[in-house]
Motif scaffolding. Structure first.
Motif, short mmCIF file in Angstrom:
data_model
loop_
_atom_site.label_atom_id
_atom_site.label_comp_id
_atom_site.label_asym_id
_atom_site.label_seq_id
_atom_site.Cartn_x
_atom_site.Cartn_y
_atom_site.Cartn_z
N ARG A 155 0.84 -1.22 0.00
CA ARG A 155 0.00 0.00 0.00
C ARG A 155 0.86 1.25 0.00
N THR A 156 2.10 1.14 0.44
CA THR A 156 3.02 2.28 0.45
C THR A 156 4.39 1.81 -0.02
N ARG A 157 5.22 2.77 -0.39
CA ARG A 157 6.59 2.44 -0.80
C ARG A 157 7.33 1.71 0.32
N GLN A 158 7.05 2.11 1.56
CA GLN A 158 7.78 1.54 2.70
C GLN A 158 7.48 0.06 2.90
N GLU A 159 6.37 -0.40 2.36
CA GLU A 159 6.04 -1.83 2.52
C GLU A 159 6.78 -2.71 1.51
N LEU B 119 9.65 -7.76 -0.67
CA LEU B 119 10.73 -8.33 -1.49
C LEU B 119 11.56 -9.32 -0.67
N ASP B 120 11.70 -9.06 0.64
CA ASP B 120 12.43 -10.01 1.50
C ASP B 120 11.73 -11.37 1.51
N ARG B 121 10.40 -11.35 1.58
CA ARG B 121 9.65 -12.61 1.61
C ARG B 121 9.76 -13.34 0.27
N VAL B 122 9.71 -12.57 -0.82
CA VAL B 122 9.86 -13.17 -2.14
C VAL B 122 11.26 -13.77 -2.28
N GLU B 123 12.25 -13.05 -1.80
CA GLU B 123 13.64 -13.52 -1.91
C GLU B 123 13.82 -14.82 -1.13
N ALA B 124 13.24 -14.88 0.06
CA ALA B 124 13.35 -16.09 0.88
C ALA B 124 12.69 -17.27 0.18
N PHE B 125 11.54 -17.03 -0.43
CA PHE B 125 10.81 -18.08 -1.15
C PHE B 125 11.65 -18.61 -2.32
#
Lengths: 112, 151
Positions: B9-13, B18-24
Motif C-alpha cells: 500500500r506504500t513504498r515503505q512496505e 521483497l524479503d519474503r519473495v527472496e526467501a521463497f
C-alpha cells in the motif's frame, strides 16, 4: 540503504549501501541533491556495497547526473557489483554515465 | 510451492515484501542473479500498480495480490508470478519502450520500470478479467550450485 557523504576538494563522494529501491530512493535522492552546489557539482557514487538497483534507483542516478551536468560538473560511479552493472547495461545507462572500476579513477574522471 | 502475498500500500512496505519473495526463491535454490532479476521485475510490477492503479482513491478497499509459484523441472526452477488488482485497466505488455540510446540531457526520467519487467522475465501475459488486471510473468531460472543450462 545508508548514504555517507564525504566532501573533498576534488569531489563529493556518496557511499551507498544496501538496496536502492522504491522505498530507499527518496532519501538517497535527498542526500545526493542536497550536497549539490555550484562549487560542489563533481559527484562520485561509491556503489561497492549496493546489491540491488531498480528503476527507482536509476532515476536518482540520472537526476543527479543531469543536475551535475547543468551545474558544469559531472558524475561518476565506481565499484559496481555484476548484478547491479547488468541493470545499468540493460537500461542503456552504462553508455551515458561514467562507470569506473575504482575510486581514484572515478575522482579523476569528474575532477579532470 | 506457492506463496500468496498482499500488494504493497506504500513504498515503505515494498522491502519487506521483497524479503519474503527472496526467501521463497532462495528456498527453491534459485540462482542469485536470476533471483535479483525476479525481485526487480516484481518491484516494478507492484510499484506500477500501486502508483497508477487507483488515482485519487488511496483509502478504499481494493484487490491487490501477488502470487508466486515455483516448480523444479530437472535442473531449472520454473517461477510464475501473478499480480492481480482491481485498479484502472492497464496493459503493461503494450507500453512503449523507453529510448535507451538517448543522451543524458534527452533521457527521460521514468519509464524504465515496465521495460525492466519485460527484460528480467521470459514471458509476460496480461488479461483484464471481471474488472481486474491479471499480469502473469514467468522465468526459467538456473538452480544455485549447478551449471546453468541452455537459455
Amino acid at each position: 540503504m545508508n548514504v555517507t557523504t564525504e566532501v573533498t576538494k576534488r569531489a563529493v563522494i556518496h557511499r551507498l549501501s544496501g538496496r536502492l529501491d522504491t522505498a530507499s530512493s527518496p532519501a538517497a535522492e535527498q542526500a545526493i541533491l542536497q550536497a549539490l552546489r555550484p562549487d560542489q557539482s563533481r559527484i562520485v557514487l561509491d556503489m561497492r556495497n549496493v546489491d540491488y538497483v531498480s528503476s527507482a534507483g536509476l532515476r536518482v542516478v540520472l537526476l543527479a547526473a543531469k543536475q551535475a551536468k547543468s551545474a558544469q560538473g559531472a558524475l561518476a560511479l565506481f565499484g559496481m557489483q555484476p548484478g547491479v552493472r547488468e541493470v545499468f547495461d540493460i537500461s542503456g545507462f552504462s553508455r551515458i554515465l561514467s562507470i569506473l572500476p575504482g575510486e581514484a579513477e572515478a575522482i579523476a574522471q569528474v575532477a579532470g | 510451492m506457492r506463496l500468496d502475498l498482499q500488494g504493497p500500500r506504500t513504498r515503505q512496505e515494498v522491502p519487506a515484501l521483497l524479503d519474503r519473495v527472496e526467501a521463497f526463491l532462495a528456498e527453491g535454490r534459485c540462482a542469485s542473479a536470476a533471483r535479483v532479476q525476479l525481485l526487480i521485475a516484481i518491484e516494478e510490477a507492484l510499484v506500477n500498480v500501486m502508483l497508477n492503479g487507483w488515482p485519487g482513491e488511496t483509502e478504499r478497499e481494493r484487490v491487490f495480490g501477488l502470487s508466486l509459484e515455483r516448480r523444479q523441472a530437472e535442473d531449472r526452477l520454473e517461477v510464475a508470478i501473478l499480480v492481480e488488482d482491481d485498479g484502472i485497466a492497464f496493459d503493461p505488455t503494450c507500453a512503449p519502450a523507453p529510448d535507451i540510446d538517448a543522451s543524458i540531457e534527452d533521457r527521460r526520467i521514468g519509464g524504465l520500470g515496465i521495460f525492466f519487467m519485460h527484460e528480467m522475465t521470459d514471458t509476460q501475459h496480461y488479461a483484464r478479467v471481471a474488472g481486474r488486471n491479471r499480469l502473469r510473468l514467468t522465468k526459467s531460472c538456473p538452480i544455485e550450485g549447478q551449471h546453468p543450462g541452455p537459455g
